[in-house]
Scaffold this motif. Structure first.
Motif, PDB file in Angstrom:
ATOM      1  N   LYS A 188      -7.607 -38.302  19.934  1.00  0.00           N
ATOM      2  CA  LYS A 188      -7.103 -39.659  20.182  1.00  0.00           C
ATOM      3  C   LYS A 188      -7.334 -40.557  18.976  1.00  0.00           C
ATOM      4  N   ASN A 189      -8.454 -40.339  18.296  1.00  0.00           N
ATOM      5  CA  ASN A 189      -8.808 -41.178  17.153  1.00  0.00           C
ATOM      6  C   ASN A 189      -8.244 -40.659  15.837  1.00  0.00           C
ATOM      7  N   GLY A 190      -7.445 -39.601  15.890  1.00  0.00           N
ATOM      8  CA  GLY A 190      -6.834 -39.063  14.681  1.00  0.00           C
ATOM      9  C   GLY A 190      -7.772 -38.234  13.829  1.00  0.00           C
ATOM     10  N   LYS A 191      -8.881 -37.783  14.391  1.00  0.00           N
ATOM     11  CA  LYS A 191      -9.856 -37.014  13.622  1.00  0.00           C
ATOM     12  C   LYS A 191      -9.367 -35.591  13.364  1.00  0.00           C
ATOM     13  N   TYR A 192      -8.669 -35.010  14.318  1.00  0.00           N
ATOM     14  CA  TYR A 192      -8.207 -33.633  14.193  1.00  0.00           C
ATOM     15  C   TYR A 192      -6.684 -33.611  14.187  1.00  0.00           C
ATOM     16  N   TRP A 193      -6.134 -32.750  13.365  1.00  0.00           N
ATOM     17  CA  TRP A 193      -4.681 -32.631  13.281  1.00  0.00           C
ATOM     18  C   TRP A 193      -4.208 -31.265  13.749  1.00  0.00           C
ATOM     19  N   ASP A 194      -5.079 -30.290  13.741  1.00  0.00           N
ATOM     20  CA  ASP A 194      -4.711 -28.951  14.172  1.00  0.00           C
ATOM     21  C   ASP A 194      -4.870 -28.831  15.676  1.00  0.00           C
ATOM     22  N   THR A 195      -4.259 -27.793  16.227  1.00  0.00           N
ATOM     23  CA  THR A 195      -4.414 -27.534  17.655  1.00  0.00           C
ATOM     24  C   THR A 195      -5.749 -26.861  17.911  1.00  0.00           C
ATOM     25  N   LEU A 196      -6.141 -26.815  19.163  1.00  0.00           N
ATOM     26  CA  LEU A 196      -7.387 -26.146  19.529  1.00  0.00           C
ATOM     27  C   LEU A 196      -7.302 -24.656  19.212  1.00  0.00           C
ATOM     28  N   GLU A 197      -6.101 -24.086  19.275  1.00  0.00           N
ATOM     29  CA  GLU A 197      -5.935 -22.671  18.947  1.00  0.00           C
ATOM     30  C   GLU A 197      -6.322 -22.393  17.499  1.00  0.00           C
ATOM     31  N   THR A 198      -5.965 -23.278  16.584  1.00  0.00           N
ATOM     32  CA  THR A 198      -6.321 -23.057  15.181  1.00  0.00           C
ATOM     33  C   THR A 198      -7.768 -23.436  14.896  1.00  0.00           C
ATOM     34  N   ASN A 199      -8.365 -24.204  15.788  1.00  0.00           N
ATOM     35  CA  ASN A 199      -9.759 -24.630  15.622  1.00  0.00           C
ATOM     36  C   ASN A 199     -10.704 -23.888  16.550  1.00  0.00           C
ATOM     37  N   HIS A 200     -10.269 -22.785  17.138  1.00  0.00           N
ATOM     38  CA  HIS A 200     -11.087 -22.145  18.178  1.00  0.00           C
ATOM     39  C   HIS A 200     -12.431 -21.651  17.661  1.00  0.00           C
ATOM     40  N   HIS A 201     -12.517 -21.162  16.416  1.00  0.00           N
ATOM     41  CA  HIS A 201     -13.823 -20.713  15.889  1.00  0.00           C
ATOM     42  C   HIS A 201     -14.768 -21.908  15.750  1.00  0.00           C
ATOM     43  N   TRP A 202     -14.243 -22.993  15.227  1.00  0.00           N
ATOM     44  CA  TRP A 202     -15.041 -24.203  15.084  1.00  0.00           C
ATOM     45  C   TRP A 202     -15.507 -24.697  16.447  1.00  0.00           C
ATOM     46  N   PHE A 203     -14.594 -24.677  17.423  1.00  0.00           N
ATOM     47  CA  PHE A 203     -14.904 -25.160  18.763  1.00  0.00           C
ATOM     48  C   PHE A 203     -15.984 -24.305  19.417  1.00  0.00           C
ATOM     49  N   HIS A 204     -15.880 -22.999  19.297  1.00  0.00           N
ATOM     50  CA  HIS A 204     -16.896 -22.111  19.883  1.00  0.00           C
ATOM     51  C   HIS A 204     -18.244 -22.274  19.188  1.00  0.00           C
ATOM     52  N   ASN A 205     -18.237 -22.523  17.888  1.00  0.00           N
ATOM     53  CA  ASN A 205     -19.495 -22.779  17.186  1.00  0.00           C
ATOM     54  C   ASN A 205     -20.150 -24.055  17.694  1.00  0.00           C
ATOM     55  N   LYS A 206     -19.345 -25.074  17.990  1.00  0.00           N
ATOM     56  CA  LYS A 206     -19.889 -26.322  18.542  1.00  0.00           C
ATOM     57  C   LYS A 206     -20.522 -26.060  19.907  1.00  0.00           C
ATOM     58  N   ILE A 207     -19.868 -25.244  20.736  1.00  0.00           N
ATOM     59  CA  ILE A 207     -20.412 -24.908  22.047  1.00  0.00           C
ATOM     60  C   ILE A 207     -21.721 -24.149  21.885  1.00  0.00           C
ATOM     61  N   ASN A 208     -21.745 -23.154  20.985  1.00  0.00           N
ATOM     62  CA  ASN A 208     -22.974 -22.386  20.754  1.00  0.00           C
ATOM     63  C   ASN A 208     -24.100 -23.274  20.244  1.00  0.00           C
ATOM     64  N   ASP A 209     -23.788 -24.225  19.375  1.00  0.00           N
ATOM     65  CA  ASP A 209     -24.808 -25.167  18.886  1.00  0.00           C
ATOM     66  C   ASP A 209     -25.377 -25.992  20.037  1.00  0.00           C
ATOM     67  N   ARG A 210     -24.497 -26.458  20.918  1.00  0.00           N
ATOM     68  CA  ARG A 210     -24.949 -27.270  22.054  1.00  0.00           C
ATOM     69  C   ARG A 210     -25.817 -26.432  22.999  1.00  0.00           C
ATOM     70  N   LEU A 211     -25.411 -25.193  23.244  1.00  0.00           N
ATOM     71  CA  LEU A 211     -26.202 -24.306  24.098  1.00  0.00           C
ATOM     72  C   LEU A 211     -27.578 -24.065  23.494  1.00  0.00           C
ATOM     73  N   TYR A 212     -27.640 -23.877  22.175  1.00  0.00           N
ATOM     74  CA  TYR A 212     -28.929 -23.661  21.507  1.00  0.00           C
ATOM     75  C   TYR A 212     -29.822 -24.892  21.649  1.00  0.00           C
ATOM     76  N   GLN A 213     -29.238 -26.072  21.500  1.00  0.00           N
ATOM     77  CA  GLN A 213     -30.009 -27.311  21.639  1.00  0.00           C
ATOM     78  C   GLN A 213     -30.568 -27.461  23.052  1.00  0.00           C
ATOM     79  N   GLU A 214     -29.869 -26.929  24.037  1.00  0.00           N
ATOM     80  CA  GLU A 214     -30.308 -27.029  25.428  1.00  0.00           C
ATOM     81  C   GLU A 214     -31.187 -25.848  25.850  1.00  0.00           C
ATOM     82  N   GLY A 215     -31.527 -24.976  24.887  1.00  0.00           N
ATOM     83  CA  GLY A 215     -32.420 -23.861  25.176  1.00  0.00           C
ATOM     84  C   GLY A 215     -31.734 -22.625  25.720  1.00  0.00           C
ATOM     85  N   CYS A 216     -30.422 -22.573  25.612  1.00  0.00           N
ATOM     86  CA  CYS A 216     -29.657 -21.440  26.158  1.00  0.00           C
ATOM     87  C   CYS A 216     -28.841 -20.737  25.088  1.00  0.00           C
TER      88      CYS A 216
END
Length: 74
Positions: free
Chosen positions: A17-45
């Protein structure tokens, strides 16, 4: 995991919405999964944290069974 996924998906939608990303989630899927893994690690999982916990459980089970080993004695 669902909670982490939803939080990162919401952050990604806000970024779109804020114009930060221009690619689709399909092209950013590795980045997106890394963000999820980082969040899981921060939460102890994180993956390594789960592996470590599994090894600790295996060690405790092994110790429990070895306590009944008549060859080792009491």
């Amino acid at each position: 995991m669902f909670s982490a996924y939803m939080q990162e998906l919401d952050a990604y939608k806000d970024g779109l919405k804020n114009g930060k990303y221009w690619d689709t989630l399909e092209t950013n899927h590795h980045w997106f999964h890394n963000k999820i893994n980082d969040r899981l690690y921060q939460e102890g999982c994180g993956i390594s944290q789960n592996e470590e916990a599994a090894h600790e459980i295996r060690d405790e089970i092994q110790g429990y069974f070895e306590s009944f080993d008549p060859i080792k004695g009491s």
